[in-house]
Scaffold this motif. Sequence first.
Motif, PDB file in Angstrom:
ATOM      1  N   THR A 153       0.857  -1.208   0.110  1.00 35.85           N
ATOM      2  CA  THR A 153       0.041   0.011   0.047  1.00 35.85           C
ATOM      3  C   THR A 153       0.951   1.167   0.095  1.00 35.85           C
ATOM      4  OG1 THR A 153      -0.282  -0.121   2.352  1.00 35.85           O
ATOM      5  CG2 THR A 153      -1.798  -1.094   1.064  1.00 35.85           C
ATOM      6  N   LYS A 154       2.049   1.035   0.303  1.00 34.39           N
ATOM      7  CA  LYS A 154       2.980   2.328   0.309  1.00 34.39           C
ATOM      8  C   LYS A 154       3.396   2.548  -0.984  1.00 34.39           C
ATOM      9  CE  LYS A 154       3.207   3.077   4.934  1.00 34.39           C
ATOM     10  NZ  LYS A 154       2.517   4.315   5.284  1.00 34.39           N
ATOM     11  N   LEU A 155       3.216   1.807  -2.013  1.00 33.07           N
ATOM     12  CA  LEU A 155       3.769   2.174  -3.315  1.00 33.07           C
ATOM     13  C   LEU A 155       2.837   2.600  -3.991  1.00 33.07           C
ATOM     14  CD1 LEU A 155       5.638  -1.430  -4.119  1.00 33.07           C
ATOM     15  CD2 LEU A 155       6.504   0.454  -3.182  1.00 33.07           C
ATOM     16  N   LYS A 156       3.035   3.497  -5.074  1.00 34.22           N
ATOM     17  CA  LYS A 156       2.291   4.037  -6.008  1.00 34.22           C
ATOM     18  C   LYS A 156       3.037   4.717  -7.167  1.00 34.22           C
ATOM     19  CE  LYS A 156       3.445   7.216  -2.619  1.00 34.22           C
ATOM     20  NZ  LYS A 156       3.707   7.119  -1.175  1.00 34.22           N
ATOM     21  N   SER A 157       2.325   5.014  -8.377  1.00 31.29           N
ATOM     22  CA  SER A 157       3.232   5.500  -9.257  1.00 31.29           C
ATOM     23  C   SER A 157       3.079   7.226  -9.091  1.00 31.29           C
ATOM     24  CB  SER A 157       2.495   5.397 -10.843  1.00 31.29           C
ATOM     25  OG  SER A 157       2.752   3.865 -11.158  1.00 31.29           O
ATOM     26  N   PHE A 158       2.027   7.857  -9.015  1.00 34.54           N
ATOM     27  CA  PHE A 158       2.025   9.095  -8.667  1.00 34.54           C
ATOM     28  C   PHE A 158       1.060   9.693  -7.878  1.00 34.54           C
ATOM     29  CE2 PHE A 158       0.283  13.449  -9.556  1.00 34.54           C
ATOM     30  CZ  PHE A 158       1.360  14.253  -9.134  1.00 34.54           C
ATOM     31  N   GLY A 159       1.373  10.544  -7.013  1.00 35.57           N
ATOM     32  CA  GLY A 159       0.229  11.141  -6.180  1.00 35.57           C
ATOM     33  C   GLY A 159      -0.364  10.271  -5.077  1.00 35.57           C
ATOM     34  N   GLU A 160      -0.785  11.193  -3.944  1.00 41.07           N
ATOM     35  CA  GLU A 160      -1.391  10.266  -2.702  1.00 41.07           C
ATOM     36  C   GLU A 160      -2.717  11.315  -2.253  1.00 41.07           C
ATOM     37  OE1 GLU A 160      -0.568   8.363   1.441  1.00 41.07           O
ATOM     38  OE2 GLU A 160       1.132   8.990   0.144  1.00 41.07           O
ATOM     39  N   ASP A 161      -3.899  10.906  -2.287  1.00 40.03           N
ATOM     40  CA  ASP A 161      -5.014  11.521  -1.845  1.00 40.03           C
ATOM     41  C   ASP A 161      -5.883  10.904  -1.031  1.00 40.03           C
ATOM     42  OD1 ASP A 161      -7.327  13.222  -1.384  1.00 40.03           O
ATOM     43  OD2 ASP A 161      -7.159  14.194  -3.229  1.00 40.03           O
ATOM     44  N   GLY A 162      -5.773  10.740   0.333  1.00 41.76           N
ATOM     45  CA  GLY A 162      -6.546  10.063   1.161  1.00 41.76           C
ATOM     46  C   GLY A 162      -6.272   8.567   0.976  1.00 41.76           C
ATOM     47  N   GLY A 163      -5.044   8.336   0.524  1.00 43.55           N
ATOM     48  CA  GLY A 163      -4.612   6.761   0.534  1.00 43.55           C
ATOM     49  C   GLY A 163      -4.745   6.557  -0.938  1.00 43.55           C
ATOM     50  N   LYS A 164      -5.278   7.077  -1.950  1.00 42.11           N
ATOM     51  CA  LYS A 164      -5.462   6.636  -3.215  1.00 42.11           C
ATOM     52  C   LYS A 164      -4.383   7.087  -3.970  1.00 42.11           C
ATOM     53  CE  LYS A 164      -8.734   6.319  -7.110  1.00 42.11           C
ATOM     54  NZ  LYS A 164      -9.925   6.646  -7.780  1.00 42.11           N
ATOM     55  N   THR A 165      -4.007   6.220  -4.851  1.00 43.21           N
ATOM     56  CA  THR A 165      -2.809   6.668  -5.772  1.00 43.21           C
ATOM     57  C   THR A 165      -3.165   6.524  -7.249  1.00 43.21           C
ATOM     58  OG1 THR A 165      -1.761   4.744  -5.856  1.00 43.21           O
ATOM     59  CG2 THR A 165      -1.040   6.279  -4.133  1.00 43.21           C
ATOM     60  N   MET A 166      -2.229   6.818  -8.284  1.00 38.21           N
ATOM     61  CA  MET A 166      -2.716   6.773  -9.720  1.00 38.21           C
ATOM     62  C   MET A 166      -1.660   6.006 -10.165  1.00 38.21           C
ATOM     63  SD  MET A 166      -3.377   9.479 -12.517  1.00 38.21           S
ATOM     64  CE  MET A 166      -3.950  10.689 -11.237  1.00 38.21           C
ATOM     65  N   ASP A 167      -1.924   4.834 -10.935  1.00 44.46           N
ATOM     66  CA  ASP A 167      -0.803   4.338 -11.680  1.00 44.46           C
ATOM     67  C   ASP A 167      -0.204   4.952 -12.951  1.00 44.46           C
ATOM     68  OD1 ASP A 167      -2.109   3.003 -13.888  1.00 44.46           O
ATOM     69  OD2 ASP A 167      -2.806   1.257 -12.761  1.00 44.46           O
ATOM     70  N   ILE A 168       0.954   4.220 -13.528  1.00 44.90           N
ATOM     71  CA  ILE A 168       1.478   5.085 -14.705  1.00 44.90           C
ATOM     72  C   ILE A 168       0.739   4.848 -15.999  1.00 44.90           C
ATOM     73  CG2 ILE A 168       2.943   2.939 -15.233  1.00 44.90           C
ATOM     74  CD1 ILE A 168       4.060   6.958 -15.131  1.00 44.90           C
ATOM     75  N   MET A 169      -0.106   3.812 -15.907  1.00 44.11           N
ATOM     76  CA  MET A 169      -1.111   3.601 -17.340  1.00 44.11           C
ATOM     77  C   MET A 169      -2.326   4.757 -17.152  1.00 44.11           C
ATOM     78  SD  MET A 169       0.580   1.080 -18.485  1.00 44.11           S
ATOM     79  CE  MET A 169       1.418  -0.584 -18.150  1.00 44.11           C
ATOM     80  N   ASP A 170      -2.816   4.787 -15.974  1.00 45.44           N
ATOM     81  CA  ASP A 170      -3.758   6.062 -15.977  1.00 45.44           C
ATOM     82  C   ASP A 170      -3.213   7.364 -16.228  1.00 45.44           C
ATOM     83  OD1 ASP A 170      -5.980   4.395 -15.552  1.00 45.44           O
ATOM     84  OD2 ASP A 170      -5.837   4.405 -13.527  1.00 45.44           O
ATOM     85  N   LEU A 171      -2.054   7.662 -15.726  1.00 42.16           N
ATOM     86  CA  LEU A 171      -1.334   8.730 -16.009  1.00 42.16           C
ATOM     87  C   LEU A 171      -0.980   9.001 -17.474  1.00 42.16           C
ATOM     88  CD1 LEU A 171       0.016  11.386 -14.506  1.00 42.16           C
ATOM     89  CD2 LEU A 171       2.017   9.860 -14.366  1.00 42.16           C
ATOM     90  N   LYS A 172      -0.522   8.096 -18.191  1.00 40.65           N
ATOM     91  CA  LYS A 172      -0.268   8.006 -19.418  1.00 40.65           C
ATOM     92  C   LYS A 172      -1.715   8.625 -20.246  1.00 40.65           C
ATOM     93  CE  LYS A 172       0.474   4.361 -21.530  1.00 40.65           C
ATOM     94  NZ  LYS A 172       1.087   3.052 -22.213  1.00 40.65           N
ATOM     95  N   ARG A 173      -2.852   7.780 -19.799  1.00 43.29           N
ATOM     96  CA  ARG A 173      -3.964   8.038 -20.513  1.00 43.29           C
ATOM     97  C   ARG A 173      -4.540   9.393 -20.292  1.00 43.29           C
ATOM     98  NH1 ARG A 173      -9.058   7.341 -18.591  1.00 43.29           N
ATOM     99  NH2 ARG A 173      -8.481   6.397 -16.713  1.00 43.29           N
ATOM    100  N   VAL A 174      -4.150  10.316 -19.274  1.00 40.58           N
ATOM    101  CA  VAL A 174      -5.079  11.416 -18.999  1.00 40.58           C
ATOM    102  C   VAL A 174      -4.310  12.702 -19.165  1.00 40.58           C
ATOM    103  CG1 VAL A 174      -6.741  10.212 -17.431  1.00 40.58           C
ATOM    104  CG2 VAL A 174      -4.687  11.373 -16.495  1.00 40.58           C
TER     105      VAL A 174
END
Length: 387
Positions: A153-174
């Motif tokens: 749970t400590k790993l993420k691609s980018f960001g942290e908001d209320g424990g939720k993160t965004m992976d690199i695939m979603d980052l690429k998409r948006v």
Amino acid sequence: MKNRNRFLEKRSALISMVLCLLFLFSSCQKGEEIDVLVSKSVLVYMSANNNLAAEAMDNINQMESGFGDFDGKLIVYARVFGQAPKIYEIVHDRSPRIVSKVLKSYPEHNASDPEVMKMVFRDMQDLSRSESYGAILWSHATNWHPGTEKKMTKLKSFGEDGGKTMDIMDLKRVLPRNLDYLIFDACSMGSVEVLYELRDIVPLVLASPTEVISVGMPYDRIVEFLLMRDSREGLKRAAQLYYEFYSRQQGQMQSATFSLVDMGEMDNLAKAMREVIEKHPGTVVHRESVQRLDLDVNAVNTVPAFDLLDFCAKNYPRQDYEMVRQQVNRTVLYKVNTSHFLGTPINAFSGLSCYIPSRSESRFFKYYQSLNWSRVSSYFRLFQAYS
């Protein structure tokens, strides 16, 4: 008859002059209602609904201090703990208060939601008409792994908001497709895995292969270079000032790395790695003596990262290393690093990090092999020794 003609000519000239004045006045009035098209806008996506909230406010204050009479705008989306999400247009101010213009406020939302990021970047561009755009992603980040399993749970691609993160695939998409450059003011995003995923999104990326000290970039010193028309030269200057700022610090604060990457060369880098890996099938790679670039010894559940060229030097023949080195030099346009990071020496620094598989980290394998870098560079073959 002659006098009458002269009178008519004078009246016609007077009417023309009045019409011209009315037109000019009307044009001025309209001009005040329409945004002036500036040379460049830098869009900062600041996800700070976490333990970086104080640093976020400090950085906004630095942006105000460093902003001047530039042909450009600095537009900041700030999702800061305890505050409603807002978009600011930075204005010059040297006081400790935040006085920048609020262009838009949002109801509560999650900055790590890909659809929220997509909406916010669209809003920032709508609010700042520019000939070109740069972007900065500001938050926590830990390289390529999204950390979807409970134990990660400590790993993420980018960001942290209320424990939720965004992976690199979603980052690429948006991410917007019209950026001149992208900067990660976030840890560990200068890896071949992350950069390869984003290679078709943006031509230039400035990122750190190591962690980033929470103080972040010295925005009061670099704003004018972020807004330069020549993005490549502006980013080089910003990276140099970043290095100079941290090299003057004391103790563990004397810690910084930054790399400016030509994203158009990432495919050639993947091809060079594929040639080396496929030339030596069945090679079991080792990482014990390779320069580590995940250097925060207090971090838990982080993705291991190693210097790309040091990995090649320690695992492949000299001529293969040399081929990759030449391509890395074409890919990394500029790099800086302090001699140590959080007290650990940096003895080898190519400007790019990579993952090296280890049997003890089999939980990473499936996700890693879904990355485009793994497939195109034949990196997936390195995992076969552990299957």
